[in-house]
Design an enzyme around this catalytic site. Structure first.
Site, PDB file in Angstrom:
ATOM      1  N   ASP A 198      -4.234  14.162 -24.041  1.00 34.78           N
ATOM      2  CA  ASP A 198      -3.928  14.117 -22.623  1.00 34.78           C
ATOM      3  C   ASP A 198      -5.193  13.646 -21.911  1.00 34.78           C
ATOM      4  O   ASP A 198      -6.298  14.074 -22.250  1.00 34.78           O
ATOM      5  CB  ASP A 198      -3.530  15.528 -22.169  1.00 34.78           C
ATOM      6  CG  ASP A 198      -3.241  15.616 -20.686  1.00 34.78           C
ATOM      7  OD1 ASP A 198      -3.378  14.606 -19.990  1.00 34.78           O
ATOM      8  OD2 ASP A 198      -2.877  16.715 -20.225  1.00 34.78           O
ATOM      9  N   ASP A 219       4.930  19.011 -25.837  1.00 34.65           N
ATOM     10  CA  ASP A 219       3.812  19.911 -26.099  1.00 34.65           C
ATOM     11  C   ASP A 219       3.875  21.016 -25.073  1.00 34.65           C
ATOM     12  O   ASP A 219       4.419  20.838 -23.981  1.00 34.65           O
ATOM     13  CB  ASP A 219       2.464  19.197 -26.003  1.00 34.65           C
ATOM     14  CG  ASP A 219       2.025  19.047 -24.543  1.00 34.65           C
ATOM     15  OD1 ASP A 219       1.170  19.835 -24.101  1.00 34.65           O
ATOM     16  OD2 ASP A 219       2.561  18.159 -23.841  1.00 34.65           O
TER      17      ASP A 219
END
Length: 376
Positions: A92, A271
């Protein structure tokens, strides 16, 4: 990176596919355990591979940039070597962490200036140096740097936020395409679809993102304060606009029910910190429902943690024993619960894939959501 769609459910938008990276294949739908700083909290890599059967893990650019830092990661040869993990990794960009630091960050067209949560020192992320940072970290799949818009933002704020994300994406893609991976394997870039809860903005975001013709796309800015039904509405609207031959990643979501409902709407990758965070706080997700293992009702329950579970801890430890460990303040309690919850999440998406391939996903999903979300 390559994606092959191998099956679709006839009664929903659920898909089964295979993502191929230089560090291995990933069967979708897939859940990615969160390894924020290079470790999945409380879990040995041996157990991630052999028991939980994780095919990919997630790291976070913001946290890894601050600690251990880019010099250490580059000297180690990238995150894979630094943490001794030979399977795929996704990073990320840190946009969500910057969003969560709203009181100690400043957004400008150039980038974002923020104060470290560790020592208060100031740093700046721009699209360009964020690409460079993720090149050094070395994940197989990297996320574009974006602003994560609050779920309750009004239209004017959401539009301005999206315009900033789009201007950053243009620069991010340019920098990515001008640079090369550092460690001898390929990296791929996913743009992030923002737009809050406004269909007009989501459509605008998709049209802009797909113009860059990337290998996959992430859907961000959901599960950040909006009602769950609005999240589902945005997925129902957004997923059909995205290319059918590319994987779709829903960021930071969510409960087991959220995951199954999102799969039904066409999402492939997930996630969330929930399995490990809730596990450390004594909440277990099981095939029979949700358990607060601290409750006294489990003190003399010598049945296994989850009779239908597939993991080592499910086949080994009892509810009474795990409750005893939590009440005693034993670190091992959180490790067992985290391993159980992650194994459950991975088994959940594996079973979803199985039913997509069998052609009965929609029926199975409706029955399963009711079963796994009841409180025991």
């Amino acid at each position: 990176m390559d994606f092959v769609k191998v099956a679709e459910d006839s009664q929903s938008y659920a898909r089964a596919g295979i993502v191929t990276t230089d560090h291995g294949q990933i069967e979708t739908p897939i859940f990615m355990p969160v390894g924020t700083v290079g470790s999945v909290k409380g879990i040995y890599h041996r157990d991630l591979k052999e028991d939980i059967k994780a095919e990919i893990i997630l790291g976070n650019t913001y946290h890894l940039y601050l600690r251990p830092g880019l010099d250490v990661l580059k000297s180690a040869g990238g995150l894979h070597k630094f943490i001794s993990w030979d399977k795929p990794i996704l990073t990320d960009s840190g946009g969500f962490q910057v969003f969560s630091l709203s009181k100690i960050r400043k957004l400008t067209p150039e980038g974002c200036k923020f104060a470290s949560h560790i020592d208060g020192s100031y740093h700046t992320f721009t699209p360009e140096n964020n690409v460079d940072t993720q090149r050094i970290i070395g994940a197989d799949i990297i996320m574009a740097f974006d602003e994560c818009c609050p779920g309750d933002a009004d239209f004017a704020y959401a539009r301005k936020s999206l315009e900033l994300t789009q201007s950053w994406l243009k620069r991010f893609v340019k920098r990515f395409d001008e640079t090369e991976p550092l460690y001898g394997y390929k990296q791929t870039l996913f743009p992030i679809i923002q737009g809050c809860v406004y269909p007009e903005l989501r459509k605008r975001a998709v049209e802009d993102a797909i113009s860059y013709e990337r290998d996959g796309y992430a859907i961000g800015g959901l599960a950040v304060g909006e009602p769950t039904e609005q999240m589902y509405e945005m997925l129902e609207y957004t997923c059909p606009l995205l290319p059918k031959d590319k994987p779709r990643y829903l960021m930071g979501v969510g409960t087991p029910a959220n995951i199954l409902e999102a799969i039904a709407r066409g999402v492939d990758m997930f996630d969330c910190v929930m399995p490990t965070r809730n596990g450390r706080n004594a909440m277990l997700f099981t095939w029979d429902g949700i358990i607060n293992i601290r409750n006294k009702k489990w003190a003399n329950d010598f049945s296994l943690i989850d009779e239908k579970g597939t993991s080592f801890v499910d086949k080994t430890y009892t509810k009474a024993y795990l409750r005893h460990l939590f009440v005693a303040g034993e670190i091992f309690a959180g490790m067992i619960a985290s391993e159980h919850n992650l194994a459950f999440y991975l088994d959940l998406v594996k079973q979803a894939r199985k039913h997509i391939l069998a052609g009965d996903f929609a029926t199975w999903k409706d029955m399963t959501v009711q079963q796994i979300m009841r409180r025991l």
